[in-house]
Motif scaffolding. Structure first.
Motif, mmCIF file in Angstrom:
data_model
loop_
_atom_site.group_PDB
_atom_site.id
_atom_site.type_symbol
_atom_site.label_atom_id
_atom_site.label_comp_id
_atom_site.label_asym_id
_atom_site.label_seq_id
_atom_site.Cartn_x
_atom_site.Cartn_y
_atom_site.Cartn_z
ATOM 1 N N UNK A 1 0.825 -1.218 0.000
ATOM 2 C CA UNK A 1 0.000 0.000 0.000
ATOM 3 C C UNK A 1 0.850 1.254 0.000
ATOM 4 N N UNK A 2 1.961 1.248 0.735
ATOM 5 C CA UNK A 2 2.829 2.432 0.776
ATOM 6 C C UNK A 2 3.619 2.578 -0.520
ATOM 7 N N UNK A 3 4.198 1.487 -1.031
ATOM 8 C CA UNK A 3 5.016 1.627 -2.244
ATOM 9 C C UNK A 3 4.171 2.053 -3.446
ATOM 10 N N UNK A 4 2.864 1.831 -3.401
ATOM 11 C CA UNK A 4 1.991 2.261 -4.490
ATOM 12 C C UNK A 4 1.759 3.779 -4.500
ATOM 13 N N UNK A 5 2.212 4.468 -3.473
ATOM 14 C CA UNK A 5 2.072 5.936 -3.426
ATOM 15 C C UNK A 5 3.290 6.647 -4.013
ATOM 16 N N UNK A 6 4.302 5.891 -4.422
ATOM 17 C CA UNK A 6 5.571 6.461 -4.859
ATOM 18 C C UNK A 6 5.741 6.374 -6.370
ATOM 19 N N UNK A 7 6.638 7.220 -6.875
ATOM 20 C CA UNK A 7 7.177 7.018 -8.215
ATOM 21 C C UNK A 7 8.475 6.249 -8.010
ATOM 22 N N UNK A 8 8.412 4.935 -8.156
ATOM 23 C CA UNK A 8 9.552 4.061 -7.884
ATOM 24 C C UNK A 8 10.452 3.967 -9.111
ATOM 25 N N UNK A 9 11.753 3.782 -8.885
ATOM 26 C CA UNK A 9 12.661 3.637 -10.018
ATOM 27 C C UNK A 9 13.846 2.744 -9.644
ATOM 28 N N UNK A 10 14.469 2.078 -10.647
ATOM 29 C CA UNK A 10 15.527 1.094 -10.366
ATOM 30 C C UNK A 10 16.848 1.744 -10.003
#
Length: 435
Positions: free
Chosen positions: A339-348
Motif C-alpha cells: 500500500x505504501x510503495x503504491x504511493x511512490x514514483x519508484x525507479x531502479x
C-alpha cells in the motif's frame, strides 16, 4: 597558536589515519572562533548525570577532551571540523565524513571520533535556536545514537562509532522525526528528469541516455545478473519541440519502448541538482499511507517555516520495502508494504537485494536457496520460495513531488496499466534464458 597554520601543516602535525577529500578549500575559508573548550563542561556534566556514567568512564572522556584541547594544532583543526560538520547536511555537502583518528594523540585516540561528534551537539542546537526552531523538535535527536554509544563505552570500553555518517545526522541535529518518518535535506543526482503535464498534472520520468538495462527494466548487472541478449541502452533524443526517451514506469522499471512528449505540454518538475528531503524509516508500527501523507505534510511545513532558504521539491528515499516484486508475494489490499510503495514514483537502482536479505533474513550474505530451512515468518518463506525460482529482489528508490502529497492514498503516479505492464515485464530476462 600565534598564526593559523595552513592546511598541509595542520594535517601533517595531526597525522590523521583518514581525512575526507575536499577539506582544504573549506579550511582556507575557516575563521577560528577562539573558544577555549571543545565541549562545554556543563553540557558534559548533564550528560554524565542523565546516563549515570561511572566515574572511571567520566575521567576517561574528560581526559580525552583535555588531550585534544591541550594540543594547539589538533584543537584548532578539530574546531574547524566541528564547524563544517554542523552545517554539512543542510548544505547537502557530500563530503564523506567518517571515523578518523589523529596519530598525534598519545593516550585516547580511540575516543576521537566519538568526541568529535559529541562536540557537534551544542553548536548544532545553538544554530537551531537562532532559527527559532522549538526545542521539542531537536532536544532528543542526539540521544538516539548517544545512548547506545555510552552504554557500549561503559560496559565494554568500546569507543568505536558504528556507521559514523548516519550517526552524524543525529549529533549535528540535522535529521528530524516528523510524526512517523525521519527527514533530512538531500541533493537529487540520479540520471533522469521528471516532467509534469501543464493541463492534466500527470507526472512522467524519462531516463537519460547511455545506461544499460535488462529486458525486465532493471539495471544490467544488478545482483550480478546480466541479460546479454535482451538488454537495451537508454536513449534521449531532443529537438526544439519534443523529447523522446525511455519512460520509467513508476512500478520501478525502465520501459524498453521509448516515449515521446511535446515540450509545450510538459514542464520540468525535477532535475539533477534539485533539493529534496530524504525520508528514512524507523522501525515500529504505523507504516501506512495515512502516516506517510501526514509526515510529508508536516515536513514541508517544518522546512518551509524554519529553513525557507531550502527550495525543497519533494521527497526521495531508497529501501528494500519499495521493491515492487514484493507485491507478487503479499496481499495487495492488506499489506502496508504494498500500500505504501503504491504511493511512490519508484525507479531502479544498482543496489541489489543485500538490504532485503538483512532486513528479512537477518543476514546480508544469507543464501535462502542453499539454506532454505528455519524460516518462520510468511514473508521469509515467500521470499525464499521466490528466490528459489532464480529471481532476485532489488533495492529501489522513490520520488514524491511536493505537489502530490495531497493525493497520497490514491496512487498519485501508478496506474492500472502500469501494474499490468509490470506483471508482463517482471523477470522477463529469466524467461528468455529458460524459454
Amino acid at each position: 597558536m600565534e598564526r593559523q597554520l595552513d592546511f598541509n601543516e595542520c594535517t601533517a602535525i595531526c597525522n590523521f589515519d583518514y581525512l575526507p577529500e575536499g577539506l582544504e578549500a573549506k579550511y582556507n575559508r575557516y575563521h577560528p572562533d577562539h573558544k577555549s573548550y571543545l565541549i562545554p563542561r556543563d553540557f558534559l556534566s548533564e550528560l554524565f548525570e542523565h546516563y549515570q556514567i561511572p566515574e572511571h568512564t567520566r575521567q576517561r572522556l574528560v581526559r580525552g577532551i583535555e588531550e585534544i584541547e591541550h594540543h594547539a594544532v589538533l584543537f584548532h583543526f578539530t574546531k574547524f571540523l566541528v564547524e563544517e560538520m554542523c552545517s554539512a547536511r543542510n548544505r547537502c555537502d557530500e563530503t564523506r565524513y567518517t571515523n578518523m583518528t589523529p596519530g598525534c594523540m598519545d593516550q585516547d585516540g580511540d575516543l576521537y571520533s566519538f568526541l568529535l561528534l559529541l562536540a557537534c551537539v551544542v553548536p548544532s542546537m545553538e544554530m537551531l535556536q537562532k532559527r527559532s526552531v522549538p526545542k521539542a523538535y531537536y532536544e532528543r535527536i542526539p540521544h538516539q545514537p548517544l545512548k547506545h554509544q555510552l552504554e557500549k563505552l561503559v560496559q565494554h570500553g568500546d569507543a568505536k562509532v558504528h556507521d559514523f555518517p548516519w550517526a552524524m545526522n543525529f549529533y549535528t541535529c540535522s535529521i528530524f522525526l516528523l510524526d512517523r518518518f525521519y527527514f533530512i535535506p538531500y541533493r537529487f543526482g540520479d540520471p533522469f528528469t521528471m516532467f509534469r503535464h501543464v493541463d492534466t498534472q500527470e507526472v512522467i520520468a524519462l531516463r537519460h541516455a547511455g545506461e544499460e538495462f535488462r529486458s525486465d527494466g532493471q539495471r544490467n548487472g544488478v545482483n550480478d545478473v546480466y541479460d546479454p541478449h535482451g538488454c537495451f541502452i537508454s536513449e534521449w533524443r531532443e529537438n526544439g519541440e519534443s523529447i523522446r526517451a525511455h519512460r520509467i514506469n513508476p512500478m520501478g522499471f525502465v520501459e524498453r519502448e521509448t516515449t515521446s512528449i511535446l515540450k509545450k505540454d510538459w514542464e520540468p518538475a525535477l532535475q539533477e541538482g534539485d533539493m529534496l528531503l530524504a525520508l528514512h524509516i524507523p522501525s515500529g508500527p504505523g507504516y501506512t499511507p495515512e502516516r506517510l501523507k501526514n509526515s510529508m505534510s508536516m515536513a514541508m511545513e517544518f522546512y518551509g517555516e524554519y529553513f525557507p532558504e531550502l527550495p525543497i521539491k519533494g521527497f526521495w528515499s531508497a529501501s528494500w520495502l519499495y521493491d515492487t516484486r514484493l507485491s507478487l508475494l503479499l496481499d495487495n489490499e492488506k499489506s502496508n508494504i504494498v500500500r505504501v510503495q503504491r504511493q511512490f514514483y519508484n525507479y531502479p537502482t544498482l543496489e541489489g537485494d543485500g538490504m532485503l536479505r538483512y532486513e528479512v533474513f537477518g543476514d546480508r550474505n544469507i543464501d535462502p536457496v542453499r539454506s532454505p530451512g528455519g524460516f518462520t515468518t510468511s514473508l521469509q518463506k515467500a521470499a525464499a520460495a521466490y528466490m528459489q525460482t532464480g529471481a532476485r529482489f532489488n533495492t529501489l528508490s522513490m520520488i514524491v513531488l511536493k505537489e502530490d502529497i495531497g493525493r497520497i492514498g490514491s496512487m498519485p503516479y501508478i496506474t492500472e496499466a502500469d501494474m499490468e505492464q509490470f506483471r508482463r515485464t517482471v523477470d522477463s530476462h529469466l524467461r528468455e534464458v529458460t524459454g
